[in-house]
Every structure is written in C-alpha cells, then in structure tokens.
Scaffold this active site. Structure first.
Site, mmCIF file in Angstrom:
data_model
loop_
_atom_site.group_PDB
_atom_site.id
_atom_site.type_symbol
_atom_site.label_atom_id
_atom_site.label_comp_id
_atom_site.label_asym_id
_atom_site.label_seq_id
_atom_site.Cartn_x
_atom_site.Cartn_y
_atom_site.Cartn_z
ATOM 1 N N GLU A 2 48.373 11.162 15.638
ATOM 2 C CA GLU A 2 47.864 12.177 14.720
ATOM 3 C C GLU A 2 49.024 12.933 14.063
ATOM 4 O O GLU A 2 48.885 13.528 12.999
ATOM 5 C CB GLU A 2 47.003 13.147 15.544
ATOM 6 C CG GLU A 2 46.243 14.156 14.753
ATOM 7 C CD GLU A 2 45.131 14.786 15.598
ATOM 8 O OE1 GLU A 2 44.326 14.042 16.194
ATOM 9 O OE2 GLU A 2 45.073 16.015 15.662
ATOM 10 N N ARG B 167 37.802 16.458 22.362
ATOM 11 C CA ARG B 167 39.117 17.014 22.703
ATOM 12 C C ARG B 167 39.982 17.178 21.459
ATOM 13 O O ARG B 167 39.949 16.324 20.565
ATOM 14 C CB ARG B 167 39.824 16.051 23.661
ATOM 15 C CG ARG B 167 41.290 16.331 23.819
ATOM 16 C CD ARG B 167 41.910 15.423 24.836
ATOM 17 N NE ARG B 167 42.299 14.123 24.328
ATOM 18 C CZ ARG B 167 43.492 13.833 23.801
ATOM 19 N NH1 ARG B 167 44.403 14.776 23.662
ATOM 20 N NH2 ARG B 167 43.774 12.614 23.405
ATOM 21 N N PHE C 114 48.355 19.981 14.129
ATOM 22 C CA PHE C 114 47.516 18.902 14.637
ATOM 23 C C PHE C 114 46.081 19.198 14.226
ATOM 24 O O PHE C 114 45.765 20.314 13.809
ATOM 25 C CB PHE C 114 47.634 18.843 16.170
ATOM 26 C CG PHE C 114 48.284 17.584 16.684
ATOM 27 C CD1 PHE C 114 49.435 17.090 16.114
ATOM 28 C CD2 PHE C 114 47.736 16.894 17.762
ATOM 29 C CE1 PHE C 114 50.022 15.939 16.605
ATOM 30 C CE2 PHE C 114 48.317 15.743 18.257
ATOM 31 C CZ PHE C 114 49.469 15.257 17.676
ATOM 32 N N LEU D 212 47.892 2.834 19.168
ATOM 33 C CA LEU D 212 47.736 4.155 18.554
ATOM 34 C C LEU D 212 48.818 4.456 17.525
ATOM 35 O O LEU D 212 50.001 4.206 17.753
ATOM 36 C CB LEU D 212 47.815 5.234 19.644
ATOM 37 C CG LEU D 212 47.703 6.660 19.099
ATOM 38 C CD1 LEU D 212 46.258 7.001 18.801
ATOM 39 C CD2 LEU D 212 48.295 7.662 20.054
ATOM 40 N N ARG E 177 38.947 15.177 15.507
ATOM 41 C CA ARG E 177 38.932 13.711 15.581
ATOM 42 C C ARG E 177 37.546 13.110 15.409
ATOM 43 O O ARG E 177 37.389 12.061 14.780
ATOM 44 C CB ARG E 177 39.509 13.273 16.923
ATOM 45 C CG ARG E 177 40.984 13.516 16.961
ATOM 46 C CD ARG E 177 41.573 13.108 18.268
ATOM 47 N NE ARG E 177 43.020 13.257 18.170
ATOM 48 C CZ ARG E 177 43.858 13.125 19.183
ATOM 49 N NH1 ARG E 177 43.391 12.834 20.387
ATOM 50 N NH2 ARG E 177 45.143 13.265 19.007
ATOM 51 N N HIS F 168 39.734 7.728 18.483
ATOM 52 C CA HIS F 168 40.861 8.245 17.698
ATOM 53 C C HIS F 168 40.810 7.618 16.311
ATOM 54 O O HIS F 168 40.622 6.405 16.185
ATOM 55 C CB HIS F 168 42.174 7.890 18.397
ATOM 56 C CG HIS F 168 43.358 8.641 17.863
ATOM 57 N ND1 HIS F 168 43.866 8.415 16.602
ATOM 58 C CD2 HIS F 168 44.114 9.627 18.410
ATOM 59 C CE1 HIS F 168 44.885 9.228 16.405
ATOM 60 N NE2 HIS F 168 45.058 9.972 17.484
ATOM 61 N N HIS G 92 39.717 6.202 22.811
ATOM 62 C CA HIS G 92 41.009 6.825 23.079
ATOM 63 C C HIS G 92 41.016 7.713 24.313
ATOM 64 O O HIS G 92 41.941 7.674 25.110
ATOM 65 C CB HIS G 92 41.396 7.649 21.858
ATOM 66 C CG HIS G 92 42.732 8.304 21.953
ATOM 67 N ND1 HIS G 92 43.890 7.596 22.183
ATOM 68 C CD2 HIS G 92 43.101 9.608 21.847
ATOM 69 C CE1 HIS G 92 44.924 8.435 22.210
ATOM 70 N NE2 HIS G 92 44.468 9.660 22.024
ATOM 71 N N GLN H 141 36.008 9.836 23.212
ATOM 72 C CA GLN H 141 36.625 10.145 21.921
ATOM 73 C C GLN H 141 37.173 8.888 21.263
ATOM 74 O O GLN H 141 37.890 8.111 21.898
ATOM 75 C CB GLN H 141 37.773 11.119 22.126
ATOM 76 C CG GLN H 141 38.584 11.354 20.861
ATOM 77 C CD GLN H 141 39.485 12.558 21.001
ATOM 78 O OE1 GLN H 141 40.577 12.462 21.523
ATOM 79 N NE2 GLN H 141 39.009 13.702 20.544
#
Ligand SMILES: Cc1cc2nc3c(=O)[nH]c(=O)nc-3n(C[C@H](O)[C@H](O)[C@H](O)COP(=O)(O)OP(=O)(O)OC[C@H]3O[C@@H](n4cnc5c(N)ncnc54)[C@H](O)[C@@H]3O)c2cc1C
Length: 561
Positions: free
Chosen positions: A245, A375, A113, A242, A276, A232, A340, A230
């Site tokens: 990721e 995050r 990730f 979404l 991100r 995304h 997000h 955040q």
C-alpha cells in the site's frame, strides 16, 4: 517444564518471548519455521504509531481512524490501548536496532496509508517486516545466550495439551528427527499467524494455514469474527505477491483499461487511499464490469519518477520486475485483490488471555479485536508488537505465580494413536488436490463479494472435501522433513476453518467491512449485527453465537472516504 512456551516465532511470538523472559520466566519458543522465515518478514509497507513527525497526529486520531476502519466492529478499549502504547513500542524497537527510514529533519519518517487521517506509518523503505523480524531475532538470541530461553526450531505444533481445564503444553512433530514431543509450560502463548492460504490467490506464505486457530477451535476455544478476511487491493497478477500500500501512499494511481483513475467514482476524497475493503470492491466492480485488463487493474507509479521509486519503493520495483516482467518506472503494474489478512481469530482479552487457564494468544492468530471488520494497513505489525508484549508479560506473570498443571500423558497418547492411524493408511487420495479445490472454491464463493447462493454452495463443497479428507493418504512414512504429513495436517486445519468462516458469513445478513453482500444485504445493520460472531466446535460441527462490541467513545456513523 518451561514457565512460558510460545508457539510461533514471527513478530508476535518473538516479542512475547522477549517480554516473558524479561519478566523473569524460563521461555521455550516452538516454531515450524526458522524464526526469520516467518511471514512477518514479508511485511513491506510499515507500522502505525501516532508520532506526529510528518503532520499533526495523536493516539486519539489513530484510535478513531481504526474504529472507523473496523466498520465499528473493533473493540474500542483494545484499540485505545494499541494507539496509546504504539509510540513507546516503536521507540523501543528503534533503540533495539530497527533502522527506520528518516525524514529531512532526521526524525522517523511517516508515510500516508489507507484511511489514516495523518501520515502515521513508520517504515524501513519497503522492507519493514524484514527489519523488524531480524531485530527481534537478535534480541531473542541475545537472551538465549544469557539465560533460560530455548528455541525449538522446526517443531510443528499439532495439538494443545489441555488437562483439567488448564493448558499445560503443546504436542509437536519434530520435523528434523521425526516423532511426537510434548513441550510443557505453565503458560502457553499461541502466535502462529494467519491463514491466507485457504484461498488460491493470496499474499500469504505457504506456512499461513491457520494452525493455531484450528488447534484452539478443536480444543474447545471460541473463535471470533471468522467471516472477515481482508482482500488486499494490490497483489501482483498472476502470482498474488503483495505490492505494498506504500506505493499508493507515495502517490501511485489506480487506473482501469481506459486509463481512468476510477477511485474518483467510489471514494472521491480519499481516492486510492480509501480503506482496503473499499478499494478492493471498487477494483472488483471495474474488473467484473469489463474495464479491467486480463482480470486485473493497473497500478501506475510512472509519474513518481525514477528517483522516488528507487529510494522509497525499491523492493516493490524488484517484485514487479521479477514476478510480472514490468518495470514500474516505465509501465503500470497489473494488480488485483488477493486474500491478505484474517481479522478474526482466537478470542482474547486485552492481555492476550483466552478463556482457558494458562492459554494466551497474540498476533494474527488472535482476535482482541483491534481490526473489527476491516484492518487498516500498518496496524497489524503494531498489534503483533504491542499485544505480543502484553501477552508475553501476562503469560509470564501467570506462570511465575502458579504451580505446574498436572500432566497425565493422555493427550500425547491420543495423538500417538491418531498419528499411527493416519500413517498406517496405504491407499486414498493425496492432500494436494483437495487443497487446490478448497483454495479455488473459497476464492470463487467467499471472496470480495458474497452472495447467498454461492455461500450455500461453498458449504456443500466444503462438506464434500471434508468427506474426501477422511481418506487422505500420507505416502511418505519417513521421519525427516515429512512435509507430506504436515501438509495433510494443515489441510485438516483449513477444512475446519473454512467451514467456520462460511457458516459465520451466511449468518451475518448485512454488509460490514470486508463482509460485503451487494445483492441481498447491501447495508450495514447496527441494530442486529453490531456484534462479534463467536464460533465453537461441537460434535455436530461449528456452533455460532455472538458477543457485544466493547465501545468507549465512538458511536457508529456512516462510513465514507
Ligand atoms: C506480504 C505481506 C505483507 C504485509 N505487510 C504488512 C505491513 O506492511 N504492515 C502491517 O501492519 N502488516 C502487514 N502484513 C500483515 C502482518 O505482516 C502479519 O499480520 C503479521 O506479521 C503476523 O505476525 P504473526 O507473528 O502473528 O505471525 P507470522 O509472522 O506469520 O508468524 C507465525 C509463526 O508461527 C509459526 N507457526 C505457524 N504454525 C505453526 C505450527 N503448527 N507449529 C509451530 N509453529 C507454527 C511459524 O513458524 C511462524 O514462526 C503483511 C502481511 C503479508 C502477508
């Protein structure tokens, strides 16, 4: 009266409720949704724990990646707790029945990730949240059948009841039958999730309006790091749904209109798997520079081949086909940044305790802080479990060792009076238009990039919307599923939080993590701003102060990927 009342039944709330019950408490769970409809169920990509099943890994590395990802704003003691306790929590979930995907050796599979030094993300194909929420619901129901655990489903929490400095309950609107009900407890745990709906383009469900943060704010509690939202990098154009990721983790490319893998120019080492904030800014720069396609860039999975897409990313393929009319086996998916995850929230210690006696918070509503200014993907689900468990235990221990707080009935009477006034109004503006304008203007003026003038303009816009909100009319006066009423209440929450966010953003004259000011303050400024922002509500509106970041091992370094 319950020992512990948990407000919210997503991953954090149910994990807290299970632990409180297992610690010996009588537990009530209040949720405006049926528990499995909580936004946690929409999580796709996975949950981070340093199991070392795909490559060498350690909690220490997990902690360092998280500290760096947070742009050094995360509290390092909390981050170490998360990294150290995550593996045990994952095995427990597995023993409870979570069907995680496996690797060829039969161990729990782990995918790479963003900004993770090692493949660390445990997953169930691309429906990880769905699997977690159903297992937690099963575990909750199993306990409800055994002893004192009651779920108040479709109860809308409106206000905290705080008397004599102690939180003694939560005032709820009963969505099914109407009427205000006070649900009392010796300890209360807020687990109401995030607030992405404050933006027009978001991955968040309709229920994510920041209810718990706003309730806490109005009850006098401090909110921490509210400027950090955040974005995304891969949300479907145009719906905002979404695309995980995990698609990039499995090897997907991001390309611009010329077919160029543009991340090579912004993050030459990590490429698509930079953190991100970095990827969202790169995409926005491409789109604003005229190298996008219809206000988006393209996520290309074609080279992964049909088999890999069908086994590892079947949910993402389905979403792309349903919501963008694109089959990723044959065509690239149009994506752009969307709101997000909110890094800030109700300030808590490492056991979820807030500064009010008897009140705890866990999950996205809380700010411990393990995410700091940005995050990492997969860390939020882990936070809901690890800190949900800790908050549930601490709340139960508090309840079992204290006598009940005194309840005068005054907060409920105040709420009855205010509700009566709201419903008595016959003319005025309906909430939806104010809500739309809030969402569009926040996206425009407080999005991926932030500029001094635009933020100042946004404060004025919010003031205007708040004035209009004073005259908002709830046309439905009924008792059964009055979403007109709850929609108006939620809009009030969002208008408070938007003010808090923009004010904190204006005051942070630096760029850190998700707060990026390319024109006036492009650099991180550790001397002045290696600090959390703290906001409290006063009669004159939100008031800002700051708080030290708790450091253990890692000093700030330049952050590159
Ligand atoms: C589409 C999507 C995909 C994601 N994927 C991942 C991922 O792969 N990995 C990862 O780590 N993170 C992911 N995240 C983030 C993560 O899923 C969330 O941060 C996390 O699940 C939040 O859990 P929670 O328990 O705090 O809140 P939620 O799951 O949002 O639950 C909130 C609960 O509070 C209740 N509630 C709210 N307001 C009220 C009220 N006024 N009265 C009563 N009840 C109320 C709701 O009914 C609900 O039960 C994703 C987020 C989204 C939006």
């Amino acid at each position: 009266m319950h020992d512990v009342v948990v407000v919210g039944a997503g991953c954090a709330g149910m994990r807290a409720a299970i632990e409180a019950f297992d610690t010996g408490a009588d537990v009530g769970v209040v949720s405006k949704l049926h528990p499995t409809r909580s936004h946690s169920g929409a999580a796709e990509g996975g949950i981070n724990a340093a199991l070392g099943n795909s490559a060498e890994d350690s909690p220490e590395k997990h902690a360092f990646d998280t500290v760096k990802g947070s742009d050094y704003l995360g509290d390092q003691d909390a981050i170490e707790i998360l990294a150290n306790e995550a593996p045990g929590d994952i095995y427990q979930l597995e023993h409870w029945g979570c069907v995680f995907s496996r690797n060829d050796e039969g161990k729990l599979a782990q995918r790479p990730f963003g900004a993770a030094g090692s493949p660390r993300t445990v997953y169930s194909a691309d429906i990880t949240g769905h699997v977690l929420i159903h297992v937690l619901y099963e575990q909750t129901m199993k306990r409800a059948a055994q002893g004192p655990l009651h779920v108040y489903e479709e109860f809308f929490a409106w206000r905290l009841a705080i008397e004599g400095g102690r939180c003694v309950g939560v005032i709820c609107w009963d969505l099914v039958n109407g009427g205000l009900k006070l649900v009392t407890g010796k300890s209360i745990v807020l687990a109401t999730g995030g607030m992405g709906r404050i933006y027009r383009a978001t991955t968040n469900a309709y229920a994510c309006n920041g209810d718990g943060m706003a309730m806490a704010l109005r009850a006098g509690l401090p909110l921490k790091d509210m400027e950090f939202m955040q974005f995304h990098p891969t949300t479907l154009y145009p719906s905002g749904v979404l695309i995980t990721e995990g698609c990039r983790g499995e090897g997907g490319f991001l390309i611009n209109r010329d077919g160029e893998r543009f991340m090579a120019r912004y993050a030459p080492n990590a490429l698509e798997l930079a953190s991100r904030d970095v990827v969202s800014r790169s995409e926005t720069t491409e789109i604003e520079g005229g190298r996008g396609v219809n206000g988006s860039v393209l996520l290309d999975l074609r080279h992964l081949g049909a088999e890999r897409i069908l086994t590892r990313l079947p949910g993402s393929r389905e979403l792309a086909m349903t919501f963008a009319g694109v089959d990723p086996i044959y065509d690239p998916i149009p994506v752009r940044p969307g709101a997000h995850y909110h890094m800030g929230g109700v300030a808590t210690d490492n056991w979820g305790a807030t500064e009010v006696d008897g009140l705890y918070a866990a999950g996205e509503v809380a700010c411990v802080s393990v995410h700091g200014a940005n995050r990492l993907g997969g860390n939020s689900l882990m936070e809901t479990i690890t800190f949900g468990r800790r908050a549930g235990q601490a709340a139960a221990e508090h309840a079992l060792s204290s006598s009940p707080g005194s309840i005068s009935g005054a907060p409920l009477a105040d709420a009855e009076r205010d509700l009566g006034r709201l419903l008595a109004r016959k003319e005025g503006e309906r909430p939806w238009k104010i809500r739309d304008e809030l969402g569009s203007s926040m996206l425009e003026n407080f999005g991926v990039f932030r500029y001094g003038e635009r933020m100042a303009k946004q404060l004025e816009i919010i003031a205007g919307l708040r004035e209009r909100f004073e005259n908002v009319v709830v046309e439905d006066k009924g008792d059964v599923f009055n979403t007109d009423l709850t929609g108006a209440i939620e809009l009030g929450y969002m208008l408070d939080l938007a003010w808090v966010m923009v004010q904190a953003g204006i005051a942070r004259t630096e760029s850190r993590g998700a707060h990026s000011r390319p024109a006036d303050f492009p650099e991180r400024d550790d001397e002045k701003f290696l600090k959390h922002s703290i906001t409290r509500w006063t009669d004159d509106g939100p008031e800002l102060s700051d708080q030290e970041v708790r450091m253990t091992k890692w000093q700030p370094e330049v952050r590159s990927y």
